[in-house]
Design an enzyme around this catalytic site. Structure first.
Site, PDB file in Angstrom:
ATOM      1  CG  ASN A 129      -4.527  -0.069 -12.043  1.00 27.75           C
ATOM      2  OD1 ASN A 129      -4.210  -0.332 -10.880  1.00 27.75           O
ATOM      3  ND2 ASN A 129      -3.964  -0.677 -13.086  1.00 27.75           N
ATOM      4  NE  ARG A 176     -11.242 -14.157 -12.249  1.00 30.68           N
ATOM      5  CZ  ARG A 176     -10.052 -13.764 -11.764  1.00 30.68           C
ATOM      6  NH1 ARG A 176      -9.927 -12.607 -11.168  1.00 30.68           N
ATOM      7  NH2 ARG A 176      -8.993 -14.518 -11.900  1.00 30.68           N
ATOM      8  N   GLY A 218       0.785  -1.235   0.000  1.00 29.64           N
ATOM      9  CA  GLY A 218       0.000   0.000   0.000  1.00 29.64           C
ATOM     10  C   GLY A 218       0.811   1.276   0.000  1.00 29.64           C
ATOM     11  NE  ARG A 234      -8.683 -12.320  -7.175  1.00 22.98           N
ATOM     12  CZ  ARG A 234      -8.303 -13.537  -7.549  1.00 22.98           C
ATOM     13  NH1 ARG A 234      -7.058 -13.946  -7.366  1.00 22.98           N
ATOM     14  NH2 ARG A 234      -9.164 -14.349  -8.120  1.00 22.98           N
ATOM     15  CG  ASN A 244       1.401   3.562  -5.715  1.00 23.16           C
ATOM     16  OD1 ASN A 244       1.808   4.603  -6.196  1.00 23.16           O
ATOM     17  ND2 ASN A 244       1.903   2.365  -6.025  1.00 23.16           N
ATOM     18  CD  GLN A 254       9.954   9.263 -11.050  1.00 27.58           C
ATOM     19  OE1 GLN A 254       9.252  10.252 -11.264  1.00 27.58           O
ATOM     20  NE2 GLN A 254      11.101   9.334 -10.384  1.00 27.58           N
ATOM     21  CG  HIS A 305       0.066  -1.555 -15.545  1.00 28.01           C
ATOM     22  ND1 HIS A 305      -0.188  -2.812 -15.029  1.00 28.01           N
ATOM     23  CD2 HIS A 305       0.902  -1.731 -16.583  1.00 28.01           C
ATOM     24  CE1 HIS A 305       0.480  -3.710 -15.747  1.00 28.01           C
ATOM     25  NE2 HIS A 305       1.146  -3.077 -16.696  1.00 28.01           N
TER      26      HIS A 305
HETATM   27  N1  NHR Z   1      -9.772  -5.078 -13.834  1.00 25.76           N
HETATM   28  C1  NHR Z   1     -10.185  -4.652 -15.025  1.00 25.76           C
HETATM   29  N2  NHR Z   1     -11.358  -5.106 -15.487  1.00 25.76           N
HETATM   30  N3  NHR Z   1      -9.470  -3.785 -15.792  1.00 25.76           N
HETATM   31  C2  NHR Z   1      -8.283  -3.352 -15.358  1.00 25.76           C
HETATM   32  O1  NHR Z   1      -7.591  -2.496 -16.113  1.00 25.76           O
HETATM   33  C3  NHR Z   1      -7.766  -3.784 -14.104  1.00 25.76           C
HETATM   34  C4  NHR Z   1      -8.563  -4.664 -13.358  1.00 25.76           C
HETATM   35  C5  NHR Z   1      -8.131  -5.152 -12.119  1.00 25.76           C
HETATM   36  C6  NHR Z   1      -6.886  -4.800 -11.643  1.00 25.76           C
HETATM   37  C7  NHR Z   1      -4.666  -3.715 -11.908  1.00 25.76           C
HETATM   38  C8  NHR Z   1      -3.693  -4.527 -12.790  1.00 25.76           C
HETATM   39  C9  NHR Z   1      -2.320  -3.934 -12.902  1.00 25.76           C
HETATM   40  O2  NHR Z   1      -2.084  -2.753 -12.635  1.00 25.76           O
HETATM   41  C10 NHR Z   1      -6.058  -3.955 -12.394  1.00 25.76           C
HETATM   42  C11 NHR Z   1      -6.503  -3.428 -13.611  1.00 25.76           C
HETATM   43  C12 NHR Z   1      -4.140  -8.002 -11.334  1.00 25.76           C
HETATM   44  C13 NHR Z   1      -3.841  -8.804 -12.418  1.00 25.76           C
HETATM   45  C14 NHR Z   1      -3.955 -10.311 -12.328  1.00 25.76           C
HETATM   46  O3  NHR Z   1      -3.589 -11.009 -13.250  1.00 25.76           O
HETATM   47  C15 NHR Z   1      -3.491  -8.197 -13.611  1.00 25.76           C
HETATM   48  C16 NHR Z   1      -3.448  -6.820 -13.697  1.00 25.76           C
HETATM   49  C17 NHR Z   1      -3.741  -6.016 -12.600  1.00 25.76           C
HETATM   50  C18 NHR Z   1      -4.084  -6.605 -11.418  1.00 25.76           C
HETATM   51  N4  NHR Z   1      -4.478 -10.862 -11.204  1.00 25.76           N
HETATM   52  C19 NHR Z   1      -4.681 -12.293 -10.949  1.00 25.76           C
HETATM   53  C20 NHR Z   1      -6.166 -12.664 -11.052  1.00 25.76           C
HETATM   54  O4  NHR Z   1      -6.418 -13.854 -11.338  1.00 25.76           O
HETATM   55  C21 NHR Z   1      -4.212 -12.678  -9.562  1.00 25.76           C
HETATM   56  C22 NHR Z   1      -2.784 -12.383  -9.341  1.00 25.76           C
HETATM   57  C23 NHR Z   1      -2.373 -12.423  -7.860  1.00 25.76           C
HETATM   58  O5  NHR Z   1      -3.221 -12.562  -6.980  1.00 25.76           O
HETATM   59  O6  NHR Z   1      -1.170 -12.221  -7.613  1.00 25.76           O
HETATM   60  O7  NHR Z   1      -7.063 -11.821 -10.794  1.00 25.76           O
HETATM   61  O8  NHR Z   1      -1.398  -4.646 -13.350  1.00 25.76           O
HETATM   62  C1  GAR Z   2       3.027  -0.984  -7.558  1.00 22.91           C
HETATM   63  O1  GAR Z   2       4.257  -0.989  -8.250  1.00 22.91           O
HETATM   64  C2  GAR Z   2       1.875  -1.078  -8.542  1.00 22.91           C
HETATM   65  O2  GAR Z   2       2.085  -0.362  -9.734  1.00 22.91           O
HETATM   66  C3  GAR Z   2       1.870  -2.542  -8.826  1.00 22.91           C
HETATM   67  O3  GAR Z   2       2.174  -3.182  -7.607  1.00 22.91           O
HETATM   68  C4  GAR Z   2       2.867  -2.284  -6.762  1.00 22.91           C
HETATM   69  C5  GAR Z   2       2.042  -2.072  -5.515  1.00 22.91           C
HETATM   70  O4  GAR Z   2       2.783  -1.377  -4.561  1.00 22.91           O
HETATM   71  N1  GAR Z   2       0.580  -2.978  -9.294  1.00 22.91           N
HETATM   72  C6  GAR Z   2       0.424  -4.084  -9.962  1.00 22.91           C
HETATM   73  O5  GAR Z   2       1.362  -4.773 -10.324  1.00 22.91           O
HETATM   74  C7  GAR Z   2      -0.999  -4.438 -10.250  1.00 22.91           C
HETATM   75  N2  GAR Z   2      -1.027  -5.665 -10.969  1.00 22.91           N
HETATM   76  P1  GAR Z   2       2.065  -0.725  -3.308  1.00 22.91           P
HETATM   77  O6  GAR Z   2       1.158  -1.786  -2.705  1.00 22.91           O
HETATM   78  O7  GAR Z   2       3.192  -0.382  -2.390  1.00 22.91           O
HETATM   79  O8  GAR Z   2       1.308   0.477  -3.784  1.00 22.91           O
END
Ligand code: NHR
Ligand code: GAR
Length: 210
Positions: A107, A65, A12, A91, A14, A173, A109
């Protein structure tokens, strides 16, 4: 006064940066709650220490989900937020959930989208021989990591970088662009036209770091 709900899964940092900037800069907003899908997310302790309401919705307690997202939405809506912020939330969210918050769901990323959507972005950037990496703040749409881009931060990939060293450079950043983006959204400074986000005051939507 706008209300913000922040969703986390772990550290957390961010979320902390947003909480601190909101307080320090006197945004017309308050952090109404921090919600995690993991009970052991360390960010929950920071939020509680700042007097912010916390909640846990454990995804493992749901068989689909859709069921998880329905409960998550119910808990979020209990705080009646204007803006919902994903901050290291791990998730993937269903289309129904995303549509409910479209235009007020952000979000961050850890890549320069549209390069490297999904997971393991830093390792993939290094293996691709990228010389630039960074972070992207975007509106969340049903398609993962494909929503309209609010801000981007670029950093160099340096010789000898590992996924961890690059992640640390990018994270610094993220802590600049994410609070700025959330502030613009609560202040009504963003407009979306043809899938492109404009900052109404003409402020820069890119930062250079590293
Ligand atoms: N949901 C939607 N519909 N659209 C987006 O743009 C989202 C989203 C949910 C989360 C964050 C994202 C990132 O910044 C985010 C964007 C989780 C996964 C993933 O594969 C991918 C991208 C992001 C967050 N999650 C797995 C799943 O099955 C679990 C992985 C784990 O628990 O470590 O949900 O990258
Ligand atoms: C951050 O680097 C964020 O961009 C990334 O995880 C880290 C969370 O750090 N997010 C993802 O990869 C989402 N799939 P934080 O918990 O310290 O903010």
């Amino acid at each position: 006064m706008k209300s913000i709900v922040i969703l986390i899964s772990g550290r957390g940092s961010n979320m902390e940066a947003i909480v601190d900037a909101c307080q320090r800069e006197g945004w017309p907003a308050r952090i109404a709650a921090v919600i995690s899908n993991k009970a052991d997310a360390s960010g929950l302790r920071f939020a509680a220490s700042r007097g912010i309401a916390t909640a846990v919705v454990d995804h493992k307690a749901f068989t689909t989900r859709e069921a998880f997202d329905a409960e998550l939405a119910k808990v979020i809506d209990g705080f009646a937020p204007d803006v919902v912020v994903l901050a290291g939330f791990m998730r993937i969210l269903t289309e129904g959930f995303v549509r409910q918050y479209e235009g007020r769901l952000l979000n961050v990323h850890p890549s320069l989208l549209p390069a490297f959507p999904g997971l393991h972005t830093h390792q993939r950037a290094i293996e691709a021989g990228c010389k630039l990496a960074g972070a992207t703040v975007h509106f969340v749409t049903p398609e993962l990591d494909h929503g309209p881009i609010v801000m981007q931060a670029a950093v160099p990939v340096l010789p000898g970088d590992t996924a961890d060293s690059l992640a640390a450079r990018v994270l610094v950043q993220e802590h600049r662009v994410y609070p700025q983006s959330v502030r613009w959204l609560v202040e009504g400074q963003l407009s979306l036209r043809d899938g492109v986000v404009h900052q109404l005051g003409g402020q820069a939507q890119v930062v250079w770091g590293g």
